[in-house]
Design a protein around this motif. Structure first.
Motif, short mmCIF file in Angstrom:
data_model
loop_
_atom_site.label_atom_id
_atom_site.label_comp_id
_atom_site.label_asym_id
_atom_site.label_seq_id
_atom_site.Cartn_x
_atom_site.Cartn_y
_atom_site.Cartn_z
N SER A 232 -23.46 -3.46 -26.63
CA SER A 232 -24.50 -4.48 -26.45
C SER A 232 -25.58 -3.96 -27.27
O SER A 232 -26.38 -4.92 -27.61
CB SER A 232 -24.95 -3.96 -25.05
OG SER A 232 -23.80 -4.27 -24.06
N VAL A 233 -25.65 -2.85 -27.81
CA VAL A 233 -27.10 -2.75 -28.45
C VAL A 233 -26.83 -2.06 -29.95
O VAL A 233 -27.50 -2.58 -30.75
CB VAL A 233 -27.95 -1.52 -27.72
CG1 VAL A 233 -29.10 -1.07 -28.67
CG2 VAL A 233 -28.11 -2.05 -26.40
N VAL A 234 -26.23 -0.85 -30.10
CA VAL A 234 -25.90 -0.04 -31.42
C VAL A 234 -25.25 -1.43 -32.40
O VAL A 234 -25.86 -1.30 -33.53
CB VAL A 234 -25.06 1.03 -30.99
CG1 VAL A 234 -25.03 1.74 -32.41
CG2 VAL A 234 -25.76 1.95 -30.16
N LEU A 235 -24.09 -1.81 -32.01
CA LEU A 235 -23.55 -2.74 -33.03
C LEU A 235 -24.56 -3.95 -33.39
O LEU A 235 -24.62 -4.26 -34.69
CB LEU A 235 -22.18 -3.11 -32.67
CG LEU A 235 -21.18 -3.92 -33.49
CD1 LEU A 235 -20.79 -2.93 -34.64
CD2 LEU A 235 -20.10 -4.63 -32.84
N PRO A 236 -24.95 -4.68 -32.52
CA PRO A 236 -25.88 -5.78 -32.99
C PRO A 236 -27.08 -5.28 -33.72
O PRO A 236 -27.51 -5.91 -34.62
CB PRO A 236 -26.42 -6.41 -31.61
CG PRO A 236 -25.29 -6.03 -30.56
CD PRO A 236 -24.62 -4.82 -31.10
#
Length: 756
Positions: A546-550
């Motif tokens: 939800s956060v790191v990849l985007p």
């Protein structure tokens, strides 16, 4: 342009304009806008549509914000009587208990009308429509804030949830209070569960019949995403349209068998009534959630247009549907499903009118699927930061299969509620077919080469890509396809060609807001390092996804040269599998399966020196104190990332070489707990800034007030991700460098303000 498209566009721009603001427009602005809209003349329709959009969105937003639990009541524990107003989501059964999540409607008028409730480790069974008295610990809506990634606060707003809560104690009360449709859906779910206990096709059966996809696990959703078939399972326009189309065909055919009836109602119109009625009934059975409501409104508009022989006016019909959907709920503007559904329908209409009269069916299907996938590409990159290259081919097989299976499944489900011989057997056959389909999707996702291409484009590149794709699909008489191909390729390469990177000898640091956990991205001119990957919970929040990849993709990162995990706690390492599933990773240090972290190791990237200071022997330390401590030295700036070390490890580092700990910026040890940041460490590091990866008002209470005061007394500025959102640091003229906080830089009116 006809009036309907002009009005819809103006209303959409008005609603979108409000959503771009940090604060809602005040009364003075609304009055001024109304005054501009009143005069007639040229442009009056557009001005009035714009004013209508702004007013409708502002009123809806004020009502939604007024129903939120105020921050002053955050953390209250109250005894609340109310009703479970949704089908509950049941987690896996472990030791006789499971986690339940559901929508709850309190009877207390002093609370928001709808709460998102979690009940952890419960041995009870929760049903839709149940009456309960819960001791609830209430939380005001607040989520992680990052320039890219999932906006939890926007999702709560769209769903009309004014607070979240967790159950501390519970007692049943009175009779069930659910409405007819919720009770019916709960009854059907229990009947299916009794008829097909532990059947692998049961989750898919529940999803396609009553819109209950809570039994599908993360692995199922991941396979659907990798194959681009999620839209076939989550009930929306495809499913409602399929049921309506079948009802139209059956209604028209059966009506034609009654000659006298044809005298007062033609068969096509009888089919339209059947389509509208069955589509609405299916939408109600599926839960009448927002995507289903949107599909039902579109169905009613299309049915009305067909009744008045206006289907050939596709732009007007689609514009009217968009207008009704936006005015019905302006807060859905931020919903990916809204734009995906309308663009998909518009694309199908446009592509369908560009075909040849004698085009074979297989060729029409191939052209529509390929064209639809390409025209939806900009939205897919915007919302999902990537694309499945195999989606068009997989959907060529999956769409016809689901088009056949869905009516059969619904028929079997309906017959199973009647005393019909063999109905349970038919239901089992359909469930087995769905189980085979689900297993096929999982196997396909696991075997396809490069099933997902991660890519995030800036808004300018997305607009350019959308324009290029339109050029590609213009009529052949206009020779603009080569220009479209060139512009599209340039748009896809723009992030690679133009992503900002540090100059040689400089490092940039981004501490992401992952709640209570840690994830830090370090960039040099040509290299990327991820220090920790945030938390992840089974069948729940995954910061890696939800956060790191985007965030990594939005920064232009296409490969991680190294991942360094401070230690194995889930709030530091939980998000790594999701990151590794989407991005190439060169090497992982700090995991039992990989290479351990050892003091003394160092390397240099682009003039920046990286050095591991601790531990010399991981086996000689406890869990937190075994954290990997990283020192980064660029030209004129020094960074120290301390993981979760506590007093014992801090004392060892200070005793070994206090000068090696000196830094301009520190990522605080153990989120600022009272068992860390000892006076000796504070004196040795003496940073200009201290960054904390800690959740807002988390029950651990990090960072502790005494720790904040200790660093502040030493001359450091404190910054907490849970208070300020993602923290982006770059070297500057002095030791403090420059730091931007996302909750301060890019706040929207529905997002909580920065601060503790």
């Amino acid at each position: 342009m006809n009036p309907a498209p002009r009005l819809a566009l103006a209303v959409a721009l008005g609603i979108g304009g409000v959503h771009a603001l940090p604060e809602l427009p005040g009364l003075a602005w609304l009055v001024a806008l109304a005054a501009l809209a009143l005069p007639g003349g040229r442009g009056a329709l557009e001005r009035r549509g714009l004013a209508l959009g702004v007013l409708a969105c502002t009123l809806a937003a004020q009502q939604a914000l007024g129903e939120r639990l105020p921050v002053s009541r955050h953390g209250e524990t109250l005894s609340v009587r109310g009703m479970v107003s949704s089908l509950p989501e049941a987690g896996p059964l472990e030791d006789g208990t499971r986690t339940w999540r559901f929508r709850f409607a309190p009877a207390d008028s002093g609370l928001p009308p709808a709460l998102r409730v979690s009940w952890y480790r419960s041995s009870e069974t929760v049903r839709g429509g149940d009456c309960w008295v819960f001791d609830l610990r209430l939380r005001t809506p607040r989520g992680s804030h990052n320039p890219a990634g999932f906006d939890y606060e926007a999702w709560l707003l769209r769903e009309g949830l004014g607070a979240t809560a967790s159950v501390r104690a519970a007692q049943r009360c009175g009779e069930d209070q659910g409405g007819y449709w919720l009770t019916l859906r709960q009854h059907w779910r229990e009947r299916f569960e009794r008829s097909l206990p532990d059947h692998p096709g049961l989750p898919w059966l529940l999803a396609l019949t009553i819109g209950d996809d809570s039994s599908l696990r993360d692995a199922d959703w991941e396979a659907l995403r990798l194959t681009g078939t999620s839209h076939l399972v989550a009930i929306s326009g495809f499913n409602v349209g399929l049921v309506a189309g079948l009802a139209f065909w059956l209604g028209r055919a059966l009506w034609s068998l009654w000659p006298r009836a044809l005298l007062w109602l033609p068969a096509p119109r009888a089919g339209l009534l059947a389509a509208a009625l069955c589509g609405l009934l299916y939408a109600l059975l599926a839960g009448w959630e927002t995507p289903v409501q949107r599909a039902a409104l579109m169905l009613l508009v299309v049915t009305a247009a067909a009744w008045m022989n206006r289907l050939q006016q596709g732009r007007q019909v689609l514009s009217l549907a968009l207008l009704l959907v936006l005015l019905h709920d302006p807060l859905q503007w931020t919903s990916p499903g809204l734009w995906l559904s309308f663009v998909a329908v518009a694309a199908l209409y446009w592509l369908g009118h560009r075909g040849r009269a004698a085009e074979p069916g297989w060729r029409l299907l191939l052209r529509l699927q390929l064209g639809l996938s390409l025209l939806l590409l900009p939205l897919g990159l915007l919302f999902f930061h990537g694309q499945s290259p195999w989606s068009p081919l997989v959907n060529l097989l999956a769409v016809p299969l689901l088009a056949v299976l869905t009516p059969l499944v619904l028929l079997a489900a309906l017959l199973s509620t009647l005393p019909v011989a063999g109905s349970t057997l038919l239901l089992g056959v359909c469930a087995s077919a769905l189980a085979l389909l689900g297993e096929g999707v999982r196997q396909l996702a696991a075997s396809l080469p490069m099933p997902w291409l991660p890519l995030a484009l800036p808004p300018s590149a997305l607009l350019l890509l959308g324009f290029a794709l339109l050029l590609l699909w213009l009529p052949r008489g206009l020779p603009l396809q080569p220009l479209g191909a060139t512009l599209g390729l340039f748009a896809l390469l723009l992030p690679v060609l133009g992503s900002p990177r540090p100059p040689p000898g400089e490092v940039w640091l981004t501490l992401m807001d992952v709640g209570q956990g840690l994830a830090v991205h370090l960039r040099t001119q040509r290299h990327d390092l991820l220090y920790d990957a945030g938390p992840a919970y089974e069948e729940g929040f995954d910061a890696g996804e939800s956060v790191v990849l985007p965030m990594l993709l939005a920064s232009g990162t296409r490969r991680l040269d190294r991942v360094l995990l401070s230690h194995g706690d889930h709030d530091h390492a939980g998000g790594l599998p999701a990151v590794r599933a989407r991005l190439p990773v060169g090497e992982v240090i700090g995991t039992p399966a990989g290479r351990p972290c050892r003091a003394g190791e160092q390397w240099t990237w682009d003039g920046v020196r990286f050095q591991i200071l601790h531990p010399a022997d991981p086996a000689g330390w406890g869990d937190n104190d075994a954290s990997c401590v990283l020192k980064v030295e660029g030209q004129g700036h020094r960074l120290l990332l301390a993981g979760d070390i506590e007093r014992r490890a801090e004392a060892a580092l200070v005793a070994l070489d206090p000068d090696a700990l000196a830094a301009d910026l520190l990522v605080a040890p153990h989120h600022g707990s009272r068992t860390s940041s000892t006076p000796a460490l504070v004196a040795a590091v003496a940073p200009a800034r201290v960054l904390y990866g800690a959740g807002w008002r988390h029950h651990y209470g990090h960072p502790r007030p005494e720790v904040l005061a200790r660093w502040e007394a030493a001359g450091a500025r404190n910054h907490v991700s849970g208070w300020s959102g993602a923290l982006d640091w770059r070297p500057g003229a002095d030791r403090a460098g420059t730091l931007s906080a996302s909750r301060e830089q890019s706040r929207r009116w529905w997002q909580a303000p920065p601060g503790p």
